[in-house]
Scaffold this motif. Structure first.
Motif, PDB file in Angstrom:
ATOM      1  N   ARG A   1       0.832  -1.197   0.000  1.00 54.91           N
ATOM      2  CA  ARG A   1       0.000   0.000   0.000  1.00 54.91           C
ATOM      3  C   ARG A   1       0.864   1.244   0.000  1.00 54.91           C
TER       4      ARG A   1
ATOM      5  N   SER B   1      -6.480   8.258  -0.674  1.00 54.51           N
ATOM      6  CA  SER B   1      -7.685   8.762  -0.043  1.00 54.51           C
ATOM      7  C   SER B   1      -7.874   8.296   1.395  1.00 54.51           C
ATOM      8  N   PHE B   2      -6.895   7.676   1.962  1.00 52.23           N
ATOM      9  CA  PHE B   2      -7.023   7.124   3.316  1.00 52.23           C
ATOM     10  C   PHE B   2      -6.813   8.250   4.325  1.00 52.23           C
TER      11      PHE B   2
ATOM     12  N   GLY C   1      -3.383   4.610   1.130  1.00 55.43           N
ATOM     13  CA  GLY C   1      -4.489   3.927   0.492  1.00 55.43           C
ATOM     14  C   GLY C   1      -4.725   2.530   1.021  1.00 55.43           C
ATOM     15  N   GLU C   2      -5.552   1.831   0.293  1.00 56.10           N
ATOM     16  CA  GLU C   2      -5.933   0.488   0.717  1.00 56.10           C
ATOM     17  C   GLU C   2      -4.842  -0.513   0.376  1.00 56.10           C
ATOM     18  N   LEU C   3      -5.018  -1.734   0.841  1.00 57.32           N
ATOM     19  CA  LEU C   3      -4.112  -2.823   0.520  1.00 57.32           C
ATOM     20  C   LEU C   3      -4.388  -3.355  -0.876  1.00 57.32           C
TER      21      LEU C   3
ATOM     22  N   ARG D   1      -3.513   9.088   5.236  1.00 56.74           N
ATOM     23  CA  ARG D   1      -2.676   8.028   5.787  1.00 56.74           C
ATOM     24  C   ARG D   1      -2.498   6.892   4.806  1.00 56.74           C
TER      25      ARG D   1
END
Lengths: 113, 120
Positions: free
Chosen positions: B95, B101-102, B107-109, B105
């Motif tokens: 990631r 967009s996290f 993004g997604e996995l 922090r």
């Protein structure tokens, strides 16, 4: 530490029927929530994610999920299931800090023709 | 982008042999994770790296397991000696922890297709 439960181990629906897969999480702060799908012999693919804002999230393949803080839930829905949706579905929660993504045990979806 | 690439896809070996699983993360991703998936225990995080440095290896089952990330584009998970109970599907995921967009922090996995290990 966060945790995720998916109460349904296996669900069978008929093609064209609506679908709802349940996910409940436990986390003391604002959760970051995900739904992944795994087809047989494949890796996990992201369907949708929730970070903040609108609690109804749209994803790929016609899926949507709704975050309900009061119920600690993030259920996945699809209005009309296709045979190709048969797969394993995983709900996951990410912590506000660190990199600890916790996955639920998964729900296996079977689709009848 | 080619996605996360794992090799081998399938490995069958005999108890006591050394097994090495390989992973190439998505270019630019600064976090790399190794997961193990079994019917009994589901998806378990074994270890993760940030900028090639192991951050949390508390999920590594025992000393027979080791993981390295010599550079940003390559990681290995080694089992020596292997045992039948190590039979599982091992996933690598990466990631981007610095953008996306996290909420700032990352993004997604993103997962690879997995390495299915069978130890006889």
């Amino acid at each position: 530490a966060q945790s995720v439960t998916q109460p349904d181990i296996h669900i069978t629906v008929s093609e064209g029927a609506s679908l709802e897969l349940r996910c409940n999480y436990s986390y003391g702060a604002t959760p970051y929530l995900f739904w992944y799908v795994q087809s047989p012999g494949q890796g996990l693919q992201l369907l949708l994610k929730y970070f903040s804002g609108d609690t109804l999230v749209q994803g790929i393949k016609g899926f949507e999920a709704e975050f309900k803080r009061s119920q600690s839930s993030f259920n996945l829905r699809k209005p009309s299931v296709h045979w190709s949706d048969a797969a394993e579905y995983f709900c996951a929660v990410g912590a506000s800090y660190g990199q600890n993504f916790v996955f639920g045990p998964g729900t296996r979806l079977s689709v009848l023709p | 982008d080619a996605g996360v690439i794992q090799s081998p896809r399938h490995e069958v070996t005999e108890m006591g042999q050394e097994v090495t699983l390989r992973c190439k993360p998505i270019s630019g991703h600064d976090y790399l994770f190794w997961y193990r998936q079994t019917m009994m225990r589901g998806l378990e995080l074994l270890i993760y790296f940030n900028n090639n440095v192991p951050i949390d290896d508390s999920g590594m089952p025992e000393d027979r397991f080791s993981a390295k990330m010599p550079n940003a584009s390559f990681s290995t998970l080694k089992i020596q000696p292997s045992e039948p109970r190590d039979s599982a599907v091992y996933f690598c995921a990466s990631r981007d922890g610095t953008s996306g967009s996290f909420v700032g922090r990352g993004g997604e996995l993103f997962f690879g297709e997995g390495s299915r290990l069978t130890v006889l």
